[in-house]
Design a protein around this motif. Structure first.
Motif, PDB file in Angstrom:
ATOM      1  N   ARG A   1      -5.756  -5.539   7.639  1.00 41.79           N
ATOM      2  CA  ARG A   1      -6.772  -6.444   7.103  1.00 41.79           C
ATOM      3  C   ARG A   1      -6.525  -6.733   5.614  1.00 41.79           C
ATOM      4  O   ARG A   1      -6.505  -7.867   5.187  1.00 41.79           O
ATOM      5  CB  ARG A   1      -8.156  -5.809   7.307  1.00 41.79           C
ATOM      6  CG  ARG A   1      -9.288  -6.804   7.383  1.00 41.79           C
ATOM      7  CD  ARG A   1     -10.594  -6.132   7.783  1.00 41.79           C
ATOM      8  NE  ARG A   1     -10.969  -5.033   6.910  1.00 41.79           N
ATOM      9  CZ  ARG A   1     -11.052  -3.754   7.285  1.00 41.79           C
ATOM     10  NH1 ARG A   1     -10.761  -3.404   8.512  1.00 41.79           N
ATOM     11  NH2 ARG A   1     -11.409  -2.814   6.422  1.00 41.79           N
ATOM     12  N   PHE A   2      -6.304  -5.658   4.859  1.00 41.68           N
ATOM     13  CA  PHE A   2      -6.111  -5.800   3.410  1.00 41.68           C
ATOM     14  C   PHE A   2      -4.920  -6.681   3.090  1.00 41.68           C
ATOM     15  O   PHE A   2      -5.008  -7.628   2.318  1.00 41.68           O
ATOM     16  CB  PHE A   2      -5.857  -4.433   2.773  1.00 41.68           C
ATOM     17  CG  PHE A   2      -7.113  -3.705   2.414  1.00 41.68           C
ATOM     18  CD1 PHE A   2      -8.298  -3.987   3.055  1.00 41.68           C
ATOM     19  CD2 PHE A   2      -7.101  -2.734   1.441  1.00 41.68           C
ATOM     20  CE1 PHE A   2      -9.452  -3.315   2.736  1.00 41.68           C
ATOM     21  CE2 PHE A   2      -8.244  -2.050   1.106  1.00 41.68           C
ATOM     22  CZ  PHE A   2      -9.422  -2.335   1.755  1.00 41.68           C
TER      23      PHE A   2
ATOM     24  N   ASN B   1      -3.117  -8.592   5.016  1.00 45.93           N
ATOM     25  CA  ASN B   1      -3.214  -9.935   5.581  1.00 45.93           C
ATOM     26  C   ASN B   1      -4.082 -10.833   4.691  1.00 45.93           C
ATOM     27  O   ASN B   1      -3.663 -11.915   4.289  1.00 45.93           O
ATOM     28  CB  ASN B   1      -3.810  -9.840   6.982  1.00 45.93           C
ATOM     29  CG  ASN B   1      -3.492 -11.054   7.809  1.00 45.93           C
ATOM     30  OD1 ASN B   1      -2.338 -11.465   7.867  1.00 45.93           O
ATOM     31  ND2 ASN B   1      -4.502 -11.637   8.420  1.00 45.93           N
ATOM     32  N   ASN B   2      -5.272 -10.354   4.345  1.00 43.01           N
ATOM     33  CA  ASN B   2      -6.176 -11.171   3.530  1.00 43.01           C
ATOM     34  C   ASN B   2      -5.578 -11.475   2.161  1.00 43.01           C
ATOM     35  O   ASN B   2      -5.584 -12.616   1.704  1.00 43.01           O
ATOM     36  CB  ASN B   2      -7.517 -10.449   3.317  1.00 43.01           C
ATOM     37  CG  ASN B   2      -8.314 -10.367   4.598  1.00 43.01           C
ATOM     38  OD1 ASN B   2      -7.961 -11.006   5.597  1.00 43.01           O
ATOM     39  ND2 ASN B   2      -9.359  -9.566   4.603  1.00 43.01           N
ATOM     40  N   ALA B   3      -5.063 -10.435   1.518  1.00 40.98           N
ATOM     41  CA  ALA B   3      -4.568 -10.612   0.147  1.00 40.98           C
ATOM     42  C   ALA B   3      -3.376 -11.566   0.124  1.00 40.98           C
ATOM     43  O   ALA B   3      -3.310 -12.467  -0.717  1.00 40.98           O
ATOM     44  CB  ALA B   3      -4.173  -9.266  -0.457  1.00 40.98           C
TER      45      ALA B   3
ATOM     46  N   LEU C   1      -2.399 -13.808   2.434  1.00 40.97           N
ATOM     47  CA  LEU C   1      -2.746 -15.167   2.867  1.00 40.97           C
ATOM     48  C   LEU C   1      -3.433 -15.938   1.752  1.00 40.97           C
ATOM     49  O   LEU C   1      -3.126 -17.101   1.508  1.00 40.97           O
ATOM     50  CB  LEU C   1      -3.659 -15.127   4.097  1.00 40.97           C
ATOM     51  CG  LEU C   1      -2.985 -14.905   5.444  1.00 40.97           C
ATOM     52  CD1 LEU C   1      -4.035 -14.744   6.540  1.00 40.97           C
ATOM     53  CD2 LEU C   1      -2.045 -16.057   5.782  1.00 40.97           C
ATOM     54  N   SER C   2      -4.366 -15.275   1.058  1.00 36.05           N
ATOM     55  CA  SER C   2      -5.103 -16.016   0.037  1.00 36.05           C
ATOM     56  C   SER C   2      -4.197 -16.320  -1.161  1.00 36.05           C
ATOM     57  O   SER C   2      -4.260 -17.405  -1.733  1.00 36.05           O
ATOM     58  CB  SER C   2      -6.379 -15.283  -0.376  1.00 36.05           C
ATOM     59  OG  SER C   2      -6.084 -14.251  -1.262  1.00 36.05           O
TER      60      SER C   2
ATOM     61  N   ASN D   1       4.186 -12.626  -0.242  1.00 33.74           N
ATOM     62  CA  ASN D   1       2.917 -13.195   0.210  1.00 33.74           C
ATOM     63  C   ASN D   1       3.117 -14.184   1.353  1.00 33.74           C
ATOM     64  O   ASN D   1       2.239 -14.347   2.205  1.00 33.74           O
ATOM     65  CB  ASN D   1       2.205 -13.899  -0.947  1.00 33.74           C
ATOM     66  CG  ASN D   1       1.869 -12.943  -2.071  1.00 33.74           C
ATOM     67  OD1 ASN D   1       1.720 -11.751  -1.848  1.00 33.74           O
ATOM     68  ND2 ASN D   1       1.756 -13.455  -3.284  1.00 33.74           N
TER      69      ASN D   1
ATOM     70  N   ARG E   1       3.525  -9.215   5.799  1.00 36.52           N
ATOM     71  CA  ARG E   1       2.079  -9.250   6.046  1.00 36.52           C
ATOM     72  C   ARG E   1       1.652  -8.226   7.103  1.00 36.52           C
ATOM     73  O   ARG E   1       0.518  -7.774   7.095  1.00 36.52           O
ATOM     74  CB  ARG E   1       1.709 -10.655   6.527  1.00 36.52           C
ATOM     75  CG  ARG E   1       0.604 -11.286   5.759  1.00 36.52           C
ATOM     76  CD  ARG E   1       0.426 -12.707   6.232  1.00 36.52           C
ATOM     77  NE  ARG E   1       0.795 -13.632   5.192  1.00 36.52           N
ATOM     78  CZ  ARG E   1       1.086 -14.903   5.399  1.00 36.52           C
ATOM     79  NH1 ARG E   1       1.064 -15.399   6.630  1.00 36.52           N
ATOM     80  NH2 ARG E   1       1.395 -15.683   4.401  1.00 36.52           N
TER      81      ARG E   1
ATOM     82  N   GLU F   1      -8.959  -3.896  -4.532  1.00 39.83           N
ATOM     83  CA  GLU F   1      -9.371  -4.753  -3.412  1.00 39.83           C
ATOM     84  C   GLU F   1      -9.488  -6.227  -3.789  1.00 39.83           C
ATOM     85  O   GLU F   1     -10.337  -6.951  -3.269  1.00 39.83           O
ATOM     86  CB  GLU F   1     -10.681  -4.251  -2.798  1.00 39.83           C
ATOM     87  CG  GLU F   1     -10.515  -2.923  -2.071  1.00 39.83           C
ATOM     88  CD  GLU F   1     -11.746  -2.528  -1.275  1.00 39.83           C
ATOM     89  OE1 GLU F   1     -12.588  -3.396  -0.974  1.00 39.83           O
ATOM     90  OE2 GLU F   1     -11.863  -1.333  -0.951  1.00 39.83           O
TER      91      GLU F   1
END
Lengths: 497, 228
Positions: A39-40, A42-44, A46-47, A336, A342, B207
């Protein structure tokens, strides 16, 4: 315990220096099974990737591609004439009063740095983030001679006190969550437990400000060296880079030789791309251009500035066939953008540099036979090439590394045999037909034996395999493989006319 | 001077060998920087507005003022911040003396670092650093703070708050314009330290959450003096 599972028990920076040859599968499996990590990262990523594309499109519009070409051309030109630009840089930097040192290897670079610390009787070091010092394992070398070394980049600081290792070139603690930080701060700094990032940052600030204040040695890397002026340039958002290079009495900048650019206007081109590619922001908060130590009439600043130029395998890559790889400005955009990074995160690559660029340069630095999995840790989708601000054709070079593995027989014999036969069968229509027929018969026989054939509709009555043999095994781990249909494409094609 | 490292010639020899050179070859001109691609602001732009907008968008607090308002505005801000002990470095301003006097009249103590009173160590205890700038960039809303006999490395970096005073005429369109001023000055050494500052100190390491004021100033106030 196999070599690959041994790598799972490593702590701290040993994570990036596993036993060789390195088998990435154990760590890759661990990472793909870790929901939080998935999750971490992937989110970081992708954004960040989205921000990069938006900001670059908005800033450069249709010129984005041409801008990347210009940056690539500048770096390539500098590398093509690295002898000249190094000489120019060394003369200019020496002229500003800096001491320039030359290190052929990581060990030599460490010895030079330790030598400076000993001679100047330095005991407290603040250090800003630098990838080349990770390559060198500089921190333990200094600690061994009694120098206290504090990493000051917030992410690196957390990683240092929690005995972990960085997993991303730009965002070293991308894999860690706030509770890990909270526990580490409570345990190591004695601060009250909090999970609030604002409060955690404040705790680190208070701790580190005392370190800056009393440090006598500041160590940094450099994002760029400017040949004409002899300047070193560091880019940070936090300001730790500036503090490390402003407060302590002695400054040591440790830099790989590929960081050179000819002049200030070339620096401008790269600065305009670096933060946009890296973080999707127009420019890093602090760009510190350092040209020599404190001057006679100045009231503060380092009394000594040392620049250690590091080779450590770079001249091997500098050969014409692979020179392009050294254009890298360590922006992290390829990490990224990469669908493999990822899913795996940085530690799975088992080396200081991860992601697509790591898959490429780690085997170059350490030997292809030591990292046989890395050239294969890519889907060759080309997203890294598209994201790269200096247009390094990473997929092309990964394919070249794979070809080298076959030529040098680093690829294991069953794989070589399988792909060899496959290649032969594709070469002539007759062998292709025969190969297809053999495959169909074998798969059908296996399906019949497994009892999956001979029932259901026209799609399922030919049966399927739940477990395919050889290199196809991975494919059937999560799905079934239907056996080939009765009528081939070649048959349809013939019937059509 | 080499400690344990290699001699320069040995080191360069390996580089030359990798390049296939027997001796260093001096290249023709380095690649030309095509301004049509690289330049992101020109003198035709409304530089003051562009600077103010972009400086604000990277998180600095920006005010446009006139020279007459400068002293009152800065003192009011210092009072609002409840500053007790500050360091200043704004010698190039016409109002330098007036500003110093007004600050002291407001019971705020100025640590005189020019007289050697504000070593870096002392700067860590101060509340605010007030400085002029050497230039500003409209393209990115950046302040450029250089070091010289009258400018410390610490003032824009160490105190938790930085107040910067920018004259409108100091605003250059693009980074290329700033670097060009250095290009002309061949033979004259660059400042030992040049900082291009674009926003408050920030991090997103935990985070991905943005936090300001991690090492450098958490707040940056910029006063653009329009008639200077």
């Amino acid at each position: 315990m196999s070599a690959s599972t041994t790598s799972l028990t490593l702590k701290g920076h040993d994570i990036l220096f596993p036993p060789l040859p390195y088998d990435m599968h154990a760590r890759a499996d661990l990472a793909t099974g870790d929901d939080q990590l998935q999750r971490f990262i992937n989110n970081a990523t992708l954004s960040k990737d989205l921000q990069r594309r938006e900001v670059c499109a908005q800033t450069f519009g249709d010129n984005y591609d041409a801008m990347r070409s210009l940056a690539a051309e500048i770096k390539q030109h500098t590398l093509d004439h690295l002898d000249h630009y190094l000489e120019q840089f060394v003369d200019a930097a020496t002229g500003t009063g800096a001491h320039v040192h030359f290190a052929a290897t990581a060990q030599q670079a460490n010895e030079i740095c330790v030598g400076i610390a000993k001679r100047e009787k330095l005991t407290q070091c603040v250090k800003s983030k630098s990838m080349v010092t990770e390559e060198m394992r500089l921190v333990p070398a200094l600690v061994k001679v009694g120098v206290e070394v504090v990493e000051t980049d917030l992410g690196e600081f957390i990683i240092q006190i929690d005995d972990d290792a960085p997993s991303h070139i730009v965002a070293p603690m991308i894999h860690k969550d706030r509770t890990a930080v909270a526990r580490a701060f409570e345990r190591e700094l004695g601060s009250p437990y909090t999970e609030n990032p604002q409060e955690l940052t404040q705790i680190a600030r208070n701790h580190l400000r005392e370190k800056y204040r009393t440090a006598d040695l500041g160590i940094c890397g450099a994002n760029f060296l400017v040949a004409r002026t002899g300047s070193a340039v560091i880019c940070t958002n936090e300001g730790n880079g500036r503090l490390c290079t402003s407060v302590p009495r002695v400054q040591v900048a440790i830099v790989g030789i590929e960081k050179l650019v000819p002049d200030m206007n070339h620096l401008a081109v790269l600065l305009k791309l670096l933060a946009r590619s890296s973080l999707g922001q127009p420019i890093t908060v602090y760009n510190h251009i350092m040209t020599g130590p404190k001057r006679k009439h100045e009231l503060d600043g380092p009394e000594q500035m040392h620049i250690i130029l590091v080779d450590n395998g770079r001249t091997e890559i500098l050969r014409e066939e692979t020179r392009e790889m050294l254009r890298c400005i360590r922006c992290g955009a390829c990490l990224n953008a990469c669908p493999v990074y990822r899913k795996l995160g940085g530690h799975a690559y088992g080396a200081v540099y991860s992601g697509p660029i790591g898959a490429l340069i780690t085997p170059m630095f350490k030997g292809l036979d030591k990292y046989p999995d890395l050239p294969h840790a890519s889907s060759l989708c080309g997203a890294c090439y598209e994201a790269c601000p200096v247009k390094i054709n990473i997929p092309k070079y990964l394919i070249q590394l794979r070809a080298q593995m076959v030529r040098r027989r680093i690829t294991k014999w069953p794989d070589r045999l399988f792909y060899g036969l496959w290649g032969m069968s594709l070469r002539h229509p007759a062998t292709y037909r025969f190969g297809g027929w053999v495959q169909k018969q074998m798969f059908r026989a296996k399906a019949r034996a497994a009892g999956t054939a001979g029932r259901g509709d026209r799609y399922t009555d030919r049966g399927w395999l739940s477990k395919a043999p050889g290199p196809l095994a991975g494919w059937t781990r999560a799905r079934d493989l239907p056996t080939p249909p009765s009528n081939s494409f070649r048959y349809w094609w013939k019937m059509r006319s | 001077m080499t400690e344990h490292g290699e001699q320069r010639e040995v080191f360069l020899g390996r580089v030359r060998a990798a390049l296939g050179h027997t001796q260093t070859i001096v290249p023709d001109e380095p690649p030309a920087v095509d301004e049509a691609l690289v330049r992101l602001a020109t003198h035709d732009d409304d530089l003051i507005t562009m600077f103010c907008d972009r400086a604000a968008s990277v998180g600095m607090h920006v005010d446009r003022i006139t020279a007459d308002e400068l002293v009152d505005q800065i003192v009011a801000k210092l009072v609002e911040l409840d500053a007790k002990w500050i360091v200043v470095g704004f010698d190039s301003l016409d109002q330098a003396d007036a500003l110093n006097n007004a600050i002291e009249a407001a019971d705020i103590q100025i640590v005189n670092w020019l007289a050697g009173g504000a070593t870096m160590d002392v700067q860590f205890d101060t509340d605010v650093g007030v400085t002029d700038v050497h230039a500003a960039l409209a393209e990115t809303g950046s302040l450029i703070c250089n070091v010289d006999a009258k400018h410390s490395r610490g003032l824009s970096l160490i105190p938790p708050v930085h107040i910067a005073i920018v004259g409108a005429r100091q605003i250059l369109p693009d980074m290329l314009d700033y670097f060009a001023t250095q290009h002309d000055a061949t033979g004259i050494a660059l400042p030992s330290s040049q900082a291009i500052i674009s926003g408050p100190s920030k991090t997103a390491d935990i985070e991905g959450q943005l936090v300001t004021g991690v090492h450098g100033p958490g707040k940056v106030f910029v006063y653009v003096v329009e008639d200077v």
